[in-house]
Scaffold this motif. Structure first.
Motif, PDB file in Angstrom:
ATOM      1  N   HIS A  78       0.796  -6.367  13.472  1.00 55.36           N
ATOM      2  CA  HIS A  78       0.407  -6.257  12.168  1.00 55.36           C
ATOM      3  C   HIS A  78       0.658  -7.671  11.590  1.00 55.36           C
ATOM      4  O   HIS A  78      -0.219  -8.407  10.993  1.00 55.36           O
ATOM      5  CB  HIS A  78       1.448  -5.106  11.260  1.00 55.36           C
ATOM      6  CG  HIS A  78       1.287  -5.493   9.793  1.00 55.36           C
ATOM      7  ND1 HIS A  78       2.273  -6.432   9.106  1.00 55.36           N
ATOM      8  CD2 HIS A  78       0.365  -4.843   9.065  1.00 55.36           C
ATOM      9  CE1 HIS A  78       1.796  -6.260   8.093  1.00 55.36           C
ATOM     10  NE2 HIS A  78       0.869  -5.200   7.641  1.00 55.36           N
ATOM     11  N   PRO A  94      -1.440  -1.227   6.621  1.00 52.43           N
ATOM     12  CA  PRO A  94      -0.277  -1.294   6.628  1.00 52.43           C
ATOM     13  C   PRO A  94       0.601  -1.102   7.523  1.00 52.43           C
ATOM     14  O   PRO A  94       0.299  -0.091   8.386  1.00 52.43           O
ATOM     15  CB  PRO A  94       0.132  -0.531   5.349  1.00 52.43           C
ATOM     16  CG  PRO A  94      -0.882   0.484   5.219  1.00 52.43           C
ATOM     17  CD  PRO A  94      -2.188  -0.453   5.752  1.00 52.43           C
ATOM     18  N   TYR A 299       1.868   6.671   1.979  1.00 52.80           N
ATOM     19  CA  TYR A 299       0.866   5.677   2.652  1.00 52.80           C
ATOM     20  C   TYR A 299       0.140   5.127   1.597  1.00 52.80           C
ATOM     21  O   TYR A 299      -0.196   3.938   1.855  1.00 52.80           O
ATOM     22  CB  TYR A 299      -0.011   6.683   3.479  1.00 52.80           C
ATOM     23  CG  TYR A 299      -1.053   5.938   4.444  1.00 52.80           C
ATOM     24  CD1 TYR A 299      -2.319   5.839   3.720  1.00 52.80           C
ATOM     25  CD2 TYR A 299      -0.713   5.308   5.688  1.00 52.80           C
ATOM     26  CE1 TYR A 299      -3.332   4.827   4.599  1.00 52.80           C
ATOM     27  CE2 TYR A 299      -1.606   4.603   6.303  1.00 52.80           C
ATOM     28  CZ  TYR A 299      -3.048   4.313   5.748  1.00 52.80           C
ATOM     29  OH  TYR A 299      -3.791   3.610   6.699  1.00 52.80           O
ATOM     30  N   ARG A 302       1.538   1.827   0.443  1.00 53.91           N
ATOM     31  CA  ARG A 302       1.553   0.797   1.457  1.00 53.91           C
ATOM     32  C   ARG A 302       0.240   0.285   1.309  1.00 53.91           C
ATOM     33  O   ARG A 302      -0.028  -0.847   1.417  1.00 53.91           O
ATOM     34  CB  ARG A 302       1.933   1.144   2.875  1.00 53.91           C
ATOM     35  CG  ARG A 302       3.334   1.592   2.882  1.00 53.91           C
ATOM     36  CD  ARG A 302       3.878   1.711   4.463  1.00 53.91           C
ATOM     37  NE  ARG A 302       3.432   2.390   5.427  1.00 53.91           N
ATOM     38  CZ  ARG A 302       3.401   3.771   5.413  1.00 53.91           C
ATOM     39  NH1 ARG A 302       4.211   4.323   4.886  1.00 53.91           N
ATOM     40  NH2 ARG A 302       2.643   4.222   6.213  1.00 53.91           N
ATOM     41  N   GLU A 303      -0.762   1.075   1.330  1.00 56.19           N
ATOM     42  CA  GLU A 303      -2.272   0.476   1.351  1.00 56.19           C
ATOM     43  C   GLU A 303      -2.473  -0.101   0.219  1.00 56.19           C
ATOM     44  O   GLU A 303      -3.183  -1.290   0.088  1.00 56.19           O
ATOM     45  CB  GLU A 303      -3.292   1.637   1.608  1.00 56.19           C
ATOM     46  CG  GLU A 303      -3.464   2.154   2.904  1.00 56.19           C
ATOM     47  CD  GLU A 303      -4.769   1.662   3.469  1.00 56.19           C
ATOM     48  OE1 GLU A 303      -5.252   2.134   4.718  1.00 56.19           O
ATOM     49  OE2 GLU A 303      -5.609   0.777   2.735  1.00 56.19           O
ATOM     50  N   GLN A 305      -0.560  -1.722  -1.683  1.00 56.07           N
ATOM     51  CA  GLN A 305       0.077  -3.138  -1.553  1.00 56.07           C
ATOM     52  C   GLN A 305      -0.864  -4.119  -0.550  1.00 56.07           C
ATOM     53  O   GLN A 305      -0.956  -5.111  -0.997  1.00 56.07           O
ATOM     54  CB  GLN A 305       1.343  -3.049  -0.860  1.00 56.07           C
ATOM     55  CG  GLN A 305       2.307  -4.172  -0.808  1.00 56.07           C
ATOM     56  CD  GLN A 305       2.579  -4.884  -2.026  1.00 56.07           C
ATOM     57  OE1 GLN A 305       3.253  -4.211  -3.209  1.00 56.07           O
ATOM     58  NE2 GLN A 305       2.261  -6.229  -2.287  1.00 56.07           N
ATOM     59  N   ALA A 306      -1.277  -3.515   0.348  1.00 59.05           N
ATOM     60  CA  ALA A 306      -2.154  -4.204   1.170  1.00 59.05           C
ATOM     61  C   ALA A 306      -3.530  -4.557   0.561  1.00 59.05           C
ATOM     62  O   ALA A 306      -3.936  -5.921   0.516  1.00 59.05           O
ATOM     63  CB  ALA A 306      -2.670  -3.662   2.380  1.00 59.05           C
ATOM     64  N   ASP A 309      -2.367  -7.424  -1.669  1.00 60.01           N
ATOM     65  CA  ASP A 309      -2.311  -8.532  -1.076  1.00 60.01           C
ATOM     66  C   ASP A 309      -3.701  -9.252  -0.937  1.00 60.01           C
ATOM     67  O   ASP A 309      -3.829 -10.717  -0.851  1.00 60.01           O
ATOM     68  CB  ASP A 309      -1.803  -8.424   0.283  1.00 60.01           C
ATOM     69  CG  ASP A 309      -0.083  -8.044   0.279  1.00 60.01           C
ATOM     70  OD1 ASP A 309       0.356  -7.532   1.272  1.00 60.01           O
ATOM     71  OD2 ASP A 309       0.403  -8.343  -0.757  1.00 60.01           O
TER      72      ASP A 309
END
Lengths: 407, 373
Positions: A78, A94, A299, A302-303, A305-306, A309
């Motif tokens: 990752h 993620p 999930y 986290r996605e 957040q990705a 980013d």
């Protein structure tokens, strides 16, 4: 396969979960590259995943092969994506969370220590429950690691990544040690700088409406998913506690029933039996809510957040591009180092445009995936809730019929 | 046929008054339907009177509800607090159950104190109710029981029935307490579940608001609504758990510890003491036969007569209390069976209702989820 001393407990999860586990992601099963985790072994302080690949791609030596990987190696993969400039325009799938059996292990240990102080039935019952809990956590961590790999395999560019292929194929230990303290500290500071940066960067108003909208949307969405995820966890925990209480009530009713010499002993025994069954259903409801709702939210936390980013990286590239423009103007004004400024500006421009282009597609895909995943999980959640409620209802009604007939 | 209902009037003059309504066809009373106002201390006063009259002859006198000081002060201050409204309802329900148990007892129903309590508009204020609360009585009984035990009574239990019953009651007590604790825990967790579900519902609604895909957004809002309804359901179920199940168990635990068996032991020991005393008096008299003290001899003979009477009385008392207890226990068992059966069925019906509602809600939601395109 579990730790020594644990039997493979009763199958705790619903039948739906035995199939392909990528429940949170809407994926096309592509014959050219299929990845799954075919087996997993839980040892004292680590989990060993057997990563199984089937591929018709020429890159691999064989068409089907397996390797054993641990959590740290997934993280290494990752992080290698994140650090790769070429992938700056993608939503990096993620990383799966670290397998955490500490709480479950502690409970099992406490149970072992307290074995002398409870009846054989109580001990067996509790042991079964804890084993089931352990199994559920285990299955979840396997699923989350698998989802990560499947996402990578489904991505048109990432699936070709060399590190990914090494990860899949190289049958020796990748020797990626976990980050030591110094490196973790460096990461921490990088994140601090990033978030400070994030404020600056996202303050820059975007000319492009699409991205402007996405920025506002993602910031708010991410926070709300975080909140919903936390609240759903709390709700599910209460549900589990209530199910545990019903378990204890069932046991005590059973004892009362066996002790009682009057008419009512039959009642006690029947109700005890009933509660044993209903509490299993209640526990399943909590487990299903955990899988379909809590895990879904986690999930997408986290996605999202990705995705954030990604927007950050694009914003950074935009700032660099604008700075390069300013530098070029200055250079032209001073007529000094113009060529250098021109090349820098061109590089920045290309980088920015490349990221923007792929980011747009990635964000559209993200929405499509998100909608599909929510739909699938919400439908399944409702169906399971209905199934369990109907099951409960039937048990209750048949018990009532027996008891009323008796009086 | 008798029915007693109660409703509260609001706290006036800083105390809560309860309306006791009796509907009856019995001749014991002057009218068929009447209402009086009573304070909590009045109930405690009634109980103390009944306890002092009947406990020692082996009647199972229903214990009075607990006096929980914390709750009461909250109400006195007049805070419109959810927990104080809850407290008042809890107490009202407990008082009602207490009265129903009392009047269901055929002997207690006829007691003039009970009739006066139900009927007369003015009731003399009960004094020193501090010591007369349920817990107070319990303390008194326990002290008596301790005293009895300290006298190292190894009672010759000639009656196997009593030995068996006592053991049964002890076992029942242990299990009921355990069950009560588990049910209280369930009530607590269900309330917690209700709160957490409501919280989640709000969060889901917020998420739905920020979701930019219209159909998904709508589905999330629907989910939030479903969860909100479910939280209500959990709350209602928690109340049912409590009022049906938990309170009944609490009542029975207190009933059992009312200590009739200890009173029988006390009566037996009194009888034994009288016998011992009689024996001593006879020995003393025998000695006096050979001393030349006619006055003392006469006195000794009188004392013997006195103690013979006491022994006879002691024996009669013991037989009476044993008979009473047998009858009471039989009645108690019958009542217990009835109570538990009724409550269990009511409780299961409440669970059925909850599941039916859940099915309704999720069935309404499912098409919404499927409609996400």
């Amino acid at each position: 396969m579990m730790q020594e001393g644990l039997d493979d407990g009763p199958d705790f999860l619903s039948e739906e979960d035995r199939g392909p586990r990528a429940v949170n992601v809407d994926l096309q099963t592509d014959a050219t590259l299929q990845v799954d985790i075919s087996d997993a072994l839980s040892e004292r302080d680590k989990v060993k995943f057997t990563v199984h690949t089937k591929s018709t791609l020429p890159n691999f030596k064989q068409n089907e092969f397996s390797v054993v990987r641990q959590h740290e190696e997934f993280i290494w993969l990752h992080d290698s994506f994140v650090e790769n400039e070429e992938y700056a325009g993608f939503i990096i799938p993620p990383a799966p969370p670290r397998p955490d059996f500490d709480a479950s292990r502690e409970k099992l240990q406490k149970l072992g220590e307290g074995e002398g102080s409870m009846t054989k039935e109580e001990f067996t019952k509790m042991k079964q429950e804890l084993e089931a809990e352990y199994l559920a956590i285990f299955k979840k961590t396997v699923a989350m690691h698998e989802v990560f790999l499947c996402r990578v395999a489904a991505h048109p560019v990432l699936r070709k990544d060399l590190n990914f292929h090494v990860f899949l194929e190289y049958n020796q230990d990748l020797s990626v040690r976990g980050k030591n303290k110094k490196e973790k500290l460096e990461d921490f500071f990088k994140n601090v700088v990033k978030s400070a940066d994030g404020v600056i960067v996202s303050g820059v108003k975007d000319v492009d409406d699409f991205f402007e909208h996405e920025k506002t949307f993602l910031l708010e969405y991410h926070n709300r998913v975080k909140d919903a995820s936390a609240k759903s966890d709390r709700m599910i925990r209460s549900h589990k506690s209530a199910a545990d209480d019903i378990n204890r009530i069932a046991s005590t009713l059973y004892t009362l029933g066996t002790q009682d010499s009057t008419d009512v002993c039959k009642f006690f025994l029947k109700v005890s039996e009933l509660f044993e069954k209903t509490r299993k259903i209640e526990a399943r409801v909590a487990a299903d809510e955990d899988l379909k709702l809590a895990d879904l939210l986690k999930y997408y936390l986290r996605e999202s957040q990705a995705a954030k980013d990604l927007l950050y990286r694009r914003g950074r590239a935009l700032v660099d591009y604008e700075n390069a423009n300013k530098a070029l103007d200055k250079a032209r004004a001073k007529n000094k180092d113009v060529l250098q400024a021109e090349t820098t500006q061109q590089v920045c421009c290309q980088k920015f445009e490349k990221i923007s282009e792929s980011a747009k597609q990635e964000l559209i895909d993200f929405k499509t995936r998100r909608v599909a995943a929510f739909r699938k999980n919400l439908v399944e959640l409702a169906e399971l809730e209905l199934k369990h409620a109907k099951g409960n209802l039937q048990l209750l009604q048949s018990c009532l019929a027996v008891l009323k007939g008796d009086t | 046929d008798q029915r007693i209902k109660k409703s509260c009037s609001d706290g006036m003059n800083a105390y809560m008054a309860y309306k006791v309504t009796t509907k009856t066809s019995l001749n014991l009373f002057n009218r068929n339907e009447f209402t009086v106002k009573r304070r909590f201390s009045d109930f405690l006063g009634l109980h103390s009177k009944l306890a002092s009259k009947y406990l020692h002859i082996g009647y199972i006198v229903p214990p009075a509800p607990e006096k929980s000081i914390v709750g009461m002060t909250k109400v006195k201050v007049g805070k419109e607090d959810l927990s104080s409204a809850e407290f008042v309802e809890k107490r009202r329900s407990a008082l009602e159950r207490y009265l129903m148990r009392t009047v269901n007892h055929p002997a207690l129903l006829k007691d003039p104190d009970v009739i006066q309590f139900l009927e007369s508009t003015e009731l003399p204020r009960a004094v020193s109710t501090q010591a007369l609360s349920g817990a107070g009585i319990l303390r008194m009984v326990n002290k008596a029981a301790e005293a009895v035990n300290k006298m190292t009574i190894k009672m010759n239990e000639s009656d196997a029935w009593f030995e068996e019953k006592q053991q049964q009651f002890e076992n029942l007590d242990v299990q009921l307490r355990k069950l009560h604790a588990s049910v209280e825990s369930l009530v607590c967790h269900r309330k917690e579940l209700s709160v957490n579900t409501a919280s989640f519902a709000k969060s889901a609604a917020m998420l739905g608001n920020s979701e930019d895909h219209t159909a998904l957004s709508r589905a999330l809002s629907q989910l939030a609504e479903v969860e909100e309804k479910i939280d209500q359901l959990h709350q209602e179920q928690a109340y049912a758990d409590f009022y049906l199940f938990s309170e009944l168990l609490g009542d029975y635990v207190r009933l059992i510890t009312a200590g009739v068996f200890d009173h029988r032991m006390k009566t037996w020991s009194k009888w034994q003491d009288a016998q011992v005393m009689l024996q001593r008096k006879r020995e003393a008299e025998a000695k006096l036969q050979y001393a030349n003290k006619p006055d003392k001899l006469q006195q000794a003979k009188e004392e013997i007569k006195e103690w013979e009477a006491k022994v006879q009385q002691g024996e009669r008392d013991f037989e009476q209390i044993s008979k009473n207890i047998r009858r009471e226990v039989g009645r108690f068992e019958k009542q217990r069976v009835k109570d538990f059966k009724v409550v269990i069925i009511k409780y299961l019906e409440s669970l059925v209702h909850t599941q039916q509602q859940l099915i309704k809600y999720w069935e309404a939601f499912l098409p919404e989820a499927k409609a996400i395109a």
